[in-house]
Enzyme design. Structure first.
Site, short mmCIF file in Angstrom:
data_model
loop_
_atom_site.label_atom_id
_atom_site.label_comp_id
_atom_site.label_asym_id
_atom_site.label_seq_id
_atom_site.Cartn_x
_atom_site.Cartn_y
_atom_site.Cartn_z
N HIS A 149 0.83 -1.21 0.00
CA HIS A 149 0.00 0.00 0.00
C HIS A 149 0.86 1.26 0.00
CE1 HIS A 149 -2.97 2.85 2.11
NE2 HIS A 149 -3.12 2.90 0.81
N GLU A 161 2.99 0.40 3.21
CA GLU A 161 2.55 -0.62 4.17
C GLU A 161 2.61 -1.97 3.45
OE1 GLU A 161 -0.68 2.05 6.73
OE2 GLU A 161 -1.39 0.86 5.05
#
Ligand code: CAA
Length: 388
Positions: A149, A161
């Site tokens: 992410h 992430e």
């Protein structure tokens, strides 16, 4: 040229599926770090617009002496825009899916991708809110599937992430982490596949909370935004950031998160209203604010206006959701602080800002909000350690 570590030995070719705000930025930074990239979308006009944005961003980096013109041209040349999915997947080592946040759409995309991708291709999704375990189940290879992410703008934000799904193989988690490092970015592992992962668990509820404050506190958007910028140390105001991120993205993220966990956000109807009327923010010209057609525009905010508003309610919700992540072992306090710095550009530790406002005041604010508006606001047990 390489800004990160080095391209991973087993990954040379990347295909980014979806050329919107995130997709084109991820393609660009992958090319900037030595990878050959195919950028795929369903129509030529989307790819033209994405390539124009990449050119604009590279020109900015040249203007700021981060790269020279020759390097910029080389990077641009490494990105091949393609509509045909079969051609786009011929030689791909890593697929990065960045299509809109809609599970039905993702299901369709992955069923097509599965027809053409080689067995060795690793799949990753840039989803911001859909559970990685759920998406990976839609594919032929949940073991070789990972959440990566990125944050907007991917060209400038350092955080990625990394989210393993329930069946992701440990070796693929390592590939994900090392790939992120090879882009010169900082990976943070999200230990649990929870709605919103780390940053969106904090960011999305803040947009809604700011909308409640706007409705009830008799202050202007720029006063609230200025207070967020100058008293909570965010680089943008929260309405400004919502417009920059896209109200479509925020609305869809809200729906997905709220449908899986009522404790994650207290939705304000204004977000749905803006979304339904096509006011997506910067990209559509209207959102909370109105915009011209420049690539990048800022809302003028000031310390003077910041003095007119106390963002305690917004701060309390941010801290409470951060505390939830720590209490539930999604990540450590250090990781929350780092994620907010690298993913949202916040300039001070959130829990330090909380200390300056006072934890007694924060817990009282949450208790009052809980009495009036329900359990979303119940102070997390982790906060008690601060007020003791
Ligand atoms: N490529 C290259 N340069 C870019 C750029 C891009 N994509 N975007 C902006 N710039 C340039 C600007 O044009 C500007 O250049 P000039 O100085 O020539 O005008 C320069 O970068 C710096 O911009 P600012 O002066 O506005 O300075 P800033 O210090 O505020 O930095 C920012 C800009 C990095 C965007 C900063 O405001 C920031 O971090 N904002 C918060 C972003 C954020 O929170 N992102 C996460 C959103 S949530 C998300 O993405 C997750 C999700 O799933 C929804």
């Amino acid at each position: 040229m390489n800004f990160g570590v080095l391209p991973l030995p087993n990954i040379n070719n990347i295909t980014v599926v979806g050329s919107g705000i995130m997709g084109h930025g991820i393609a660009q930074i992958s090319a900037m770090n030595g990878y050959d990239v195919i950028l795929r979308d369903i129509e030529e006009r989307f790819l033209d617009s994405a390539m124009n944005k990449i050119r604009w961003s590279l020109d900015k980096l040249v203007e700021k002496n981060k790269i020279n013109k020759q390097q910029s041209d080389k990077i641009y040349g490494r990105i091949k825009p393609i509509v045909d999915l079969k051609d786009a997947l011929v030689d791909t080592d890593l697929l990065i899916e960045a299509v809109p946040e809609d599970l039905i759409l993702k299901k369709k995309v992955y069923s097509e991708v599965d027809q053409f991708a080689q067995e060795s291709t690793i799949y990753s999704s840039n989803t911001s809110t859909l559970p990685i375990s759920e998406i990976s189940q839609l594919t032929s290879r949940p073991e070789r599937f990972i959440g990566l992410h990125f944050f907007n703008p991917p060209q400038l934000m350092k955080l990625v992430e990394v989210i393993p799904g329930a069946r992701t193989d440990n070796s693929i988690v390592d590939v994900g982490i090392n790939f992120v490092k090879s882009l010169g970015k900082d990976p943070i592992l999200c230990n649990k596949d929870v709605p919103g992962f780390i940053v969106n668990r904090i960011f999305i509820p803040l947009v809604h909370e700011a909308a409640y404050c706007l409705e009830s506190d008799g202050k202007s958007m720029t006063q609230i935004d200025s207070s967020v910028k100058f008293k909570m140390f965010l680089p943008m105001g929260i309405f400004e950031l919502a417009d920059y991120t896209g109200l479509d993205v925020i609305y869809k993220a809200t729906v997905e998160m709220y449908s899986r966990d009522k404790k994650v956000v207290n939705p304000h109807p204004k977000i749905e209203e803006l979304f339904s009327s096509g006011k997506y923010g910067k990209k559509s010209g209207d959102g909370f604010y109105s915009y011209g057609d420049k690539n990048y525009e800022r809302i003028p905010l000031s310390e003077e206006e910041a003095k007119q508003y106390d963002p305690i309610r917004i701060l309390s919700v941010a801290i409470n959701n951060a505390a939830w992540l720590i209490s539930n072992n999604v990540c450590t306090k250090e990781d929350v602080e780092l994620a907010l710095k690298l993913g949202m550009g916040i300039k001070k530790d959130l829990f330090e800002i909380g200390k300056e406002f006072g934890y007694e005041k924060i817990i009282n604010t949450l208790n009052q909000l809980q009495e009036r508006n329900g359990s979303f606001y119940a102070p997390d047990p982790y906060l008690k350690s601060f007020s003791a």
